[in-house]
Motif scaffolding. Structure first.
Motif, mmCIF file in Angstrom:
data_model
loop_
_atom_site.group_PDB
_atom_site.id
_atom_site.type_symbol
_atom_site.label_atom_id
_atom_site.label_comp_id
_atom_site.label_asym_id
_atom_site.label_seq_id
_atom_site.Cartn_x
_atom_site.Cartn_y
_atom_site.Cartn_z
ATOM 1 N N ILE A 151 -2.281 -1.694 -4.638
ATOM 2 C CA ILE A 151 -2.721 -1.542 -6.026
ATOM 3 C C ILE A 151 -2.239 -2.743 -6.840
ATOM 4 N N PRO B 168 -5.338 2.893 -3.460
ATOM 5 C CA PRO B 168 -4.145 2.605 -2.664
ATOM 6 C C PRO B 168 -4.420 2.728 -1.172
ATOM 7 N N THR C 183 1.274 -0.671 -1.522
ATOM 8 C CA THR C 183 0.065 0.145 -1.682
ATOM 9 C C THR C 183 -1.221 -0.651 -1.779
ATOM 10 N N TRP D 218 3.234 4.680 -5.202
ATOM 11 C CA TRP D 218 2.593 4.418 -6.485
ATOM 12 C C TRP D 218 2.992 5.439 -7.556
#
Length: 515
Positions: free
Chosen positions: A105, A50, A103, A58
């Motif tokens: 991700i 991240p 993030t 997250w």
């Protein structure tokens, strides 16, 4: 299942790291979530990278998936927790797509992580200062606790939220009241019943108001509200954020006393230096990260005029008119047991007979407590905290386009007070450096090993560049051990509003090559 975040475990907590690697060999799955690709990531079932400072986003994203896919332990939630509805409402917007935007991700990886964690029979979370040293540090920890309670991963062996302490005996120091708002065993100073117990034992009147945290003390010193500081075994002129600000505050003091085993950068500024003893030169106990109290035995007598810390404190108290009557460390431990419920069953004799005892240990027959919250939380029912993501106090801009995060290396410890004087260790990592992504190095026009200037709104440092893929583009990393290239000249002194911990892990910097 083991989830590690904000912890370079194998390098900074090698015993715990070794146990994690052993568990993986025996079939455990591992999720590593960290902006730096730490060595442990090579062993992970799933590694997520991240953006620095997006932890709540997250963590809420994992909670979102667990709730939406009905992966939570509803029996545990209903019987042992409060606040589920509020949590569900807040995390509803943290869809995998939204979390990816915040993030970086990938949405699919977030879903995989949630399913792995929630689908395990036993899941553990390990974190360290890479999760706490933010202005959102308390929210980060609360979000971890949310995950554990959502899935019933607490109160059983192989589960829980497990903080890894940053230095030896940090747990013991906190247990003994080295915090501004508690006495030993986390008995609050503003609790009249707790306070009166200590007043009777010590025959003194104690303050009813909590004191100041470290960051608040430095601010108060700068404002002239604190005239004297007495620092034991700490080196703020390397370890604290915005070192220039710290130095100015210390220079305004009327009296600075430093008690340490070497003449540190902070001790060099002191009016009085009291030579303390190292761990091998004194008797006592350490309490480790799993609350295990263990004996420390004197192997050598202190050198020269050095004295054990307790003897220095006792002598100073006597000079100031309070006659402390302790004659041995064991006497002090006996008083700790009388005044501290969690330590009541812990004595030197029992510590001789066993491999330490884990508190709470409320009586002499109690075997100690390997894990907490077995049948109930200390407060009764566990409370979900519906926390929202908020960005760090300082983010990149046109003048300072990179994110700096700080930490440690495997070969140095904290401010180098001991390791910096050890030739074998110095041979491995003798000086400071900045890790920088290959793409960023190419953009700046530097190569591995070249000198660079790293600067923030607070200061600048010249060090060598370490070019690699360990950090993502846009992020750089510096170890804070080295006074000559002090990363904390750059870091931001903004603090978490509750814990008052500084935001060491993120600030905005610029980088340029130097001749």
């Amino acid at each position: 299942m083991i989830l590690v975040t904000g912890s370079n475990t194998t390098e900074q907590h090698p015993q715990v790291g070794a146990e994690i690697l052993k568990a993986i060999q025996e079939g455990a799955k591992l999720i590593v979530i960290d902006p730096r690709k730490i060595p442990l990531a090579d062993y992970a079932t799933l590694y997520l990278q991240p953006k620095v400072g997006t932890n709540v986003a997250w963590l809420n994203g994992l909670a979102h998936v667990i709730i939406e896919e009905n992966l939570c332990d509803r029996t545990f939630v209903d019987e042992r927790t409060d606040g589920f509805a509020e949590l569900q409402q807040v995390v509803k917007k943290y869809s995998p797509i939204y979390v990816e935007q915040l993030t970086g991700i990938p949405a699919g990886d977030l879903v995989k992580a949630a399913r792995l964690y929630a689908g395990a029979d036993k899941a553990m979370i390990f974190y360290c200062m890479g999760l706490t040293q933010f202005t959102s540090g308390v929210d980060n920890v609360r979000a971890c606790a949310n995950l554990a309670m959502l899935t019933g991963n607490i109160g059983r062996p192989g589960t829980g939220v497990n903080p890894l302490r940053g230095q030896n005996n940090v747990q013991g120091a906190c247990d003994m009241g080295a915090l501004p708002n508690v006495l030993t065993g986390y008995q609050k100073v503003d609790d009249e019943d707790a306070r009166s117990k200590f007043e009777q034992a010590w025959q003194v009147k104690l303050p009813a108001e909590p004191g100041l945290t470290l960051t608040e003390m430095i601010r108060a010193a700068e404002e002239g509200k604190i005239k004297c500081l007495y620092i034991m075994g700490e080196n703020p002129l390397v370890s604290d954020p915005d070192i220039n600000h710290v130095r100015k505050a210390f220079e305004k003091l009327e009296l600075l006393i430093v008690q340490d085993i070497f003449l540190t950068e902070t001790a060099a500024l002191a009016d009085i230096v009291l030579p303390g003893a190292c761990f091998a030169e004194k008797e006592g106990t350490f309490t480790n990260t799993e609350r295990r109290v263990q004996r420390v035995r004197q192997a050598l007598a202190p050198k020269g005029k050095a004295m054990e810390d307790w003897r220095i404190i006792l002598a100073l108290a006597c000079k100031m008119g309070y006659l402390m009557g302790y004659e041995t460390p064991e006497e002090i431990m006996e008083e700790i047991a009388v005044l501290t419920p969690a330590y009541r069953g812990i004595t030197y004799q029992r510590l001789e007979d066993e491999k330490g005892l884990q508190w709470p240990c409320p009586d002499m027959q109690h075997p100690g407590t390997p894990y907490l919250h077995k049948d109930r939380f200390s407060c009764g029912r566990g409370k979900f905290h519906a926390v929202d993501y908020r960005p760090p106090a300082e983010t990149p801009n046109d003048d300072y386009p990179y994110i700096l995060t700080t930490g440690r290396t495997a070969y140095q410890f904290h401010t180098g007070t001991m390791t910096g004087r050890t030739s074998v260790i110095q041979r491995e990592v003798p000086d400071g450096y900045v890790e920088i992504n290959k793409k960023d190095a190419q953009k700046i026009g530097i190569r591995d090993g070249w000198p660079v200037e790293v600067s923030s709104a607070r200061g600048k440092v010249v060090c060598r560049a370490s070019v690699s893929d360990t950090v993502p583009a846009g992020t750089v990393f510096m170890p804070f051990h080295f006074a000559e290239t002090a990363a904390n000249l750059l870091t931001n002194s903004a603090v978490d509003p509750i814990a008052k911990i500084p935001e060491y892990k993120v600030c905005a910097v610029k980088i340029k090559g130097v001749d």
